[in-house]
Write a protein that holds these residues in place. Structure first.
Motif, PDB file in Angstrom:
ATOM      1  N   ARG A 157       0.842  -1.193   0.000  1.00 20.01           N
ATOM      2  CA  ARG A 157       0.000   0.000   0.000  1.00 20.01           C
ATOM      3  C   ARG A 157       0.878   1.245   0.000  1.00 20.01           C
ATOM      4  NH1 ARG A 157      -5.073  -1.337   0.749  1.00 20.01           N
ATOM      5  NH2 ARG A 157      -5.661   0.780   1.225  1.00 20.01           N
ATOM      6  N   GLY A 187     -12.372   5.459  -5.253  1.00 14.92           N
ATOM      7  CA  GLY A 187     -11.692   4.503  -4.358  1.00 14.92           C
ATOM      8  C   GLY A 187     -11.197   5.096  -3.050  1.00 14.92           C
ATOM      9  N   SER A 188     -10.254   4.384  -2.453  1.00 12.26           N
ATOM     10  CA  SER A 188      -9.754   4.779  -1.133  1.00 12.26           C
ATOM     11  C   SER A 188      -9.097   6.153  -1.171  1.00 12.26           C
ATOM     12  CB  SER A 188      -8.757   3.740  -0.621  1.00 12.26           C
ATOM     13  OG  SER A 188      -7.798   3.462  -1.624  1.00 12.26           O
ATOM     14  N   ARG A 191     -11.672   8.719  -0.621  1.00 11.26           N
ATOM     15  CA  ARG A 191     -12.066   8.700   0.795  1.00 11.26           C
ATOM     16  C   ARG A 191     -10.943   9.195   1.684  1.00 11.26           C
ATOM     17  NH1 ARG A 191     -13.077   3.395  -0.472  1.00 11.26           N
ATOM     18  NH2 ARG A 191     -11.771   2.706   1.263  1.00 11.26           N
ATOM     19  N   GLY A 197      -4.360   1.105  -1.797  1.00 14.55           N
ATOM     20  CA  GLY A 197      -3.888  -0.100  -2.471  1.00 14.55           C
ATOM     21  C   GLY A 197      -3.673   0.167  -3.945  1.00 14.55           C
ATOM     22  N   ASP A 198      -4.631   0.817  -4.574  1.00 16.90           N
ATOM     23  CA  ASP A 198      -4.466   1.226  -5.969  1.00 16.90           C
ATOM     24  C   ASP A 198      -5.360   2.433  -6.239  1.00 16.90           C
ATOM     25  OD1 ASP A 198      -7.056   0.299  -6.213  1.00 16.90           O
ATOM     26  OD2 ASP A 198      -6.588  -1.300  -7.626  1.00 16.90           O
ATOM     27  N   ASP A 200      -8.327   4.194  -8.572  1.00 16.54           N
ATOM     28  CA  ASP A 200      -9.450   3.819  -9.430  1.00 16.54           C
ATOM     29  C   ASP A 200      -9.941   5.088 -10.104  1.00 16.54           C
ATOM     30  OD1 ASP A 200      -9.897   0.980  -8.197  1.00 16.54           O
ATOM     31  OD2 ASP A 200      -9.737   2.352  -6.498  1.00 16.54           O
ATOM     32  N   TYR A 258     -20.233   3.928  -6.702  1.00 16.42           N
ATOM     33  CA  TYR A 258     -19.842   2.525  -6.564  1.00 16.42           C
ATOM     34  C   TYR A 258     -18.343   2.395  -6.317  1.00 16.42           C
ATOM     35  CZ  TYR A 258     -19.324  -2.441  -7.649  1.00 16.42           C
ATOM     36  OH  TYR A 258     -19.032  -3.780  -7.584  1.00 16.42           O
ATOM     37  N   PHE A 259     -17.556   3.059  -7.143  1.00 15.90           N
ATOM     38  CA  PHE A 259     -16.107   2.866  -7.049  1.00 15.90           C
ATOM     39  C   PHE A 259     -15.449   3.721  -5.965  1.00 15.90           C
ATOM     40  CE2 PHE A 259     -16.971   1.208 -11.330  1.00 15.90           C
ATOM     41  CZ  PHE A 259     -16.445  -0.068 -11.143  1.00 15.90           C
ATOM     42  N   GLY A 261     -16.657   3.489  -2.868  1.00 16.19           N
ATOM     43  CA  GLY A 261     -16.746   2.619  -1.705  1.00 16.19           C
ATOM     44  C   GLY A 261     -17.090   3.360  -0.422  1.00 16.19           C
ATOM     45  N   ARG A 270     -26.812  -0.889  -1.069  1.00 12.77           N
ATOM     46  CA  ARG A 270     -27.522  -1.758  -2.018  1.00 12.77           C
ATOM     47  C   ARG A 270     -28.682  -2.468  -1.333  1.00 12.77           C
ATOM     48  NH1 ARG A 270     -23.653  -5.126  -5.645  1.00 12.77           N
ATOM     49  NH2 ARG A 270     -22.938  -5.490  -3.543  1.00 12.77           N
TER      50      ARG A 270
HETATM   51  P1  DGT Z   1      -7.717   0.072  -1.824  1.00 13.44           P
HETATM   52  O1  DGT Z   1      -7.561   0.145  -3.291  1.00 13.44           O
HETATM   53  O2  DGT Z   1      -7.395  -1.276  -1.273  1.00 13.44           O
HETATM   54  O3  DGT Z   1      -6.998   1.126  -1.111  1.00 13.44           O
HETATM   55  O4  DGT Z   1      -9.267   0.285  -1.462  1.00 13.44           O
HETATM   56  P2  DGT Z   1     -10.481   0.686  -2.416  1.00 13.44           P
HETATM   57  O5  DGT Z   1     -11.605   1.031  -1.521  1.00 13.44           O
HETATM   58  O6  DGT Z   1     -10.067   1.689  -3.408  1.00 13.44           O
HETATM   59  O7  DGT Z   1     -10.855  -0.707  -3.088  1.00 13.44           O
HETATM   60  P3  DGT Z   1     -10.738  -1.232  -4.586  1.00 13.44           P
HETATM   61  O8  DGT Z   1      -9.718  -0.526  -5.381  1.00 13.44           O
HETATM   62  O9  DGT Z   1     -10.600  -2.719  -4.453  1.00 13.44           O
HETATM   63  O10 DGT Z   1     -12.167  -0.974  -5.184  1.00 13.44           O
HETATM   64  C1  DGT Z   1     -12.634   0.347  -5.393  1.00 13.44           C
HETATM   65  C2  DGT Z   1     -14.045   0.460  -4.933  1.00 13.44           C
HETATM   66  O11 DGT Z   1     -14.903  -0.359  -5.738  1.00 13.44           O
HETATM   67  C3  DGT Z   1     -14.321   0.005  -3.519  1.00 13.44           C
HETATM   68  O12 DGT Z   1     -14.056   1.023  -2.575  1.00 13.44           O
HETATM   69  C4  DGT Z   1     -15.772  -0.331  -3.566  1.00 13.44           C
HETATM   70  C5  DGT Z   1     -15.979  -0.832  -4.965  1.00 13.44           C
HETATM   71  N1  DGT Z   1     -15.985  -2.291  -4.972  1.00 13.44           N
HETATM   72  C6  DGT Z   1     -14.960  -3.089  -5.303  1.00 13.44           C
HETATM   73  N2  DGT Z   1     -15.340  -4.375  -5.208  1.00 13.44           N
HETATM   74  C7  DGT Z   1     -16.618  -4.376  -4.819  1.00 13.44           C
HETATM   75  C8  DGT Z   1     -17.595  -5.387  -4.550  1.00 13.44           C
HETATM   76  O13 DGT Z   1     -17.338  -6.577  -4.637  1.00 13.44           O
HETATM   77  N3  DGT Z   1     -18.840  -4.969  -4.169  1.00 13.44           N
HETATM   78  C9  DGT Z   1     -19.156  -3.652  -4.050  1.00 13.44           C
HETATM   79  N4  DGT Z   1     -20.374  -3.317  -3.677  1.00 13.44           N
HETATM   80  N5  DGT Z   1     -18.280  -2.692  -4.291  1.00 13.44           N
HETATM   81  C10 DGT Z   1     -17.037  -3.031  -4.673  1.00 13.44           C
END
Ligand code: DGT
Ligand code: CA
Ligand code: CA
Ligand code: ZN
Length: 576
Positions: A157, A187-188, A191, A197-198, A200, A258-259, A261, A270
């Motif tokens: 990360r 994405g994160s 927020r 992690g990556d 988006d 959605y993306f 999160g 949902r």
């Molecule tokens: P990270 O990248 O690990 O710091 O954290 P995020 O929150 O950016 O997660 P990431 O890149 O895997 O996915 C981006 C967003 O997409 C996440 O915050 C919520 C959404 N998302 C990803 N997978 C799913 C899923 O299986 N279900 C739902 N409802 N949303 C999802």
């Protein structure tokens, strides 16, 4: 060459010199490295325009280091660095990240066991070859294994402070393409989580194929992980993975929701949609029967159709924000522009890279009403802490300077260490003379929970402390917070009217979001400081504000949103 890459070479040189037992020079290289790292301009650009002389204008860079950087930026190589590296392990910087390992120990491990990398170190620790080395033992070996775990986790990360400029640059790079109407990082990162992690990225465009071609052939792409018609993923040279998706205008809000999160927030949303007979996905909000499109152009309309206000991305975590949004009772979060001053900053007098003058002008440029200069106290030898009589002189100098300075109030204070005994590092005599005192723990992190709690609570009993600095001592993915009963610490701060600091250093963000929220509920007051060690370091403020927002703080919770005239209400020694 990126600032972070140039800085890494300077950091490595510092470590390599230290291993050879060289005095002073390592500190100079480290100061320069930090300064380059925090620079808001590109060091390569400064070099291209001004050559070696231009480099010397950067804080902490003198003739010697400017010469080295000149060669590095001009040729991409540095002979001096290559020569130093020949004598020592090639992967020294990853070894340096392991808690408990410094140049001396790395040298020992290299000489006795041939350890060159994190992998070698892990193997040696697991096969118990380290415990028998002089000065180490079974406990040290165990600690090293724990530390290796932390470093490995950290590599997956990236710190928000590093990822944010990359994300902004990508947003503007993609957003300025002719066939793109908007590009937003979700994405994160959106927020403002402390690590990501990556990335988006969502792009609205009528030419998805062109977006994909452009994105996958950018010069900072190291590897293409996937390339499709509307979705691609790449690994950047910086080590960051980036996903890009092209979406339609009418789905943009739904996709952004959605993306952005987080997953918990989305799952709950949902479920609510289903209960109301809708279907919610990244394309929009639809009627369950017949799939009629209801909303999706903006996030606000999606939430509105579900009967809710739109929560700020920083608090989307399913920690009560959905319920608050449904009751139209979302908190009004502190704004990114609402800080009126920074109350924790260092100068060249201790371990900073810029002088009083530069720090104050930079604070003025940020539009602040006040800045506190808080150099280190006597025990901080590595950070060039000041002896009591030197601090006394320094306070006078700051006051003289303050008199001559218009447009900003310069407060004279110190970051005073809390000793293992719970006493402060300076006598009351001198503390009395300071406008502001930040008290922090900088040593003996490994004491027991009881000891550490008593130590801090005892210190907070001093009537001269104004702020508890970086309250948990953690370094993200490098050092766990020290063991302490945080409830007791927060309560002591509340009882004694001492502000808790949210420290904005990218690897600290301490207090962290969840503690911030807990402390707010206990009635705590906060300040958001940068703990800047250079003028550019003042820019980290937004990271601390993001943390405050993630902890649900409003403007009223943060004392440094107040104008100068109101500070005496909270800081008993400040006169206006
Ligand atoms: P990270 O990248 O690990 O710091 O954290 P995020 O929150 O950016 O997660 P990431 O890149 O895997 O996915 C981006 C967003 O997409 C996440 O915050 C919520 C959404 N998302 C990803 N997978 C799913 C899923 O299986 N279900 C739902 N409802 N949303 C999802
Ligand atoms: Ca992500
Ligand atoms: Ca992702
Ligand atoms: Zn500090």
């Amino acid at each position: 060459m990126k600032n972070s890459e140039a800085a890494k070479v300077l950091y490595d040189i510092a470590d390599l010199l230290e291993m050879q037992g060289v005095d002073f020079k390592p500190q100079a290289y480290r100061k320069a490295a930090r300064s380059v790292e925090e620079l808001s301009e590109d060091v390569a650009e400064i070099h291209r325009k001004g050559g070696k002389e231009g480099l010397k204008q950067i804080a902490g860079i003198g003739e010697g280091i400017a010469e080295k950087l000149d060669e590095l930026l001009g040729t991409g190589k540095l002979k001096y660095y290559d020569e130093l590296k020949k004598k020592f392990p090639a992967h020294i910087s990853e070894l340096m990240e392991v808690p408990g390992l410094g140049p001396k120990r790395i040298k020992l491990l290299h000489e006795k066991l041939g350890i060159k990398s994190l992998g070698d170190l892990e193997k040696a620790a697991k096969s118990h070859r380290i415990a028998s080395l002089p000065g180490l033992g079974e406990k040290a070996e165990e600690d090293l294994l724990k530390g290796i775990g932390l470093v490995k986790k950290g590599k997956e990360r990236m710190l928000l402070g590093l990822a944010l400029p990359i994300a902004r640059e990508l947003e503007s790079r993609l957003g300025s393409l002719k066939f793109v109407s908007r590009a937003v990082v979700a994405g994160s990162l959106r927020r403002r989580q402390e690590t990501v992690g990556d990335l988006d990225i969502l792009v609205v465009s009528y030419k998805p194929k062109e977006v994909m071609d452009f994105f996958t052939s950018m010069k900072d792409v190291q590897r293409i992980l996937a390339k499709g018609e509307t979705k691609s993923s790449v690994l950047l040279r910086s080590g960051l993975q980036v996903d890009v998706r092209v979406v339609e205008e009418k789905s943009f809000g739904a996709a952004l929701q959605y993306f952005s999160g987080d997953i918990q927030h989305n799952v709950k949303l949902r479920e609510i949609a289903i209960r109301k007979d809708f279907k919610l996905n990244e394309y929009g909000l639809f009627a369950r029967k017949g799939s009629k499109y209801i909303a999706g152009k903006t996030e606000e309309e999606v939430y509105k159709a579900l009967g809710m206000d739109c929560p700020e991305p920083e608090i989307r975590a399913d920690r009560g924000e959905i319920e608050a949004a449904a009751r139209h009772k979302l908190p009004k979060l502190i704004g990114y522009g609402s800080i009126k001053g920074d109350l924790h900053a260092h100068t060249t007098k201790s371990d900073g890279a810029d002088g009083l003058d530069e720090m104050v002008s930079a604070a003025k440029k940020m539009g602040y009403e006040y800045i506190a200069i808080t150099d280190h106290s006597v025990s901080e030898r590595i950070a060039s802490g000041l002896k009591e009589e030197d601090m006394e002189k320094w306070l006078k100098e700051i006051r003289e300077f303050a008199k001559k300075t218009n447009g900003i109030r310069v407060l004279a204070g110190s970051e005073v260490s809390i000793k293992a005994s719970g006493e402060l590092d300076y006598s009351d005599d001198i503390l009395k003379k300071m406008d502001i005192v930040v008290a922090s723990v900088h040593s003996r992190f490994k004491s027991s929970r009881d000891e550490m709690t008593r130590r801090i609570v005892n210190a907070l009993g001093s009537k001269y402390i104004d702020i508890l600095g970086h309250p948990t001592g953690r370094l993200i993915s490098r050092r766990e917070p020290y063991e302490a009963d945080m409830k007791a610490v927060i309560k002591a701060a509340v009882d004694n009217n001492i502000c808790l600091e949210i420290n904005s250093q990218p690897d600290r963000l301490d207090l962290k979001d969840t503690h911030v929220r807990e402390a707010k509920e206990m009635g705590a007051k906060f300040v958001i400081n940068t703990d800047a060690h250079s003028a550019a370091g003042l820019n980290y403020m937004e990271l601390g504000i993001a943390t405050a927002r993630r902890g649900w703080l409003g403007e009223k919770d943060v004392v440094s949103t107040l104008p100068l005239e109101e500070l005496p209400k909270y800081f008993r020694k400040i006169r206006v």
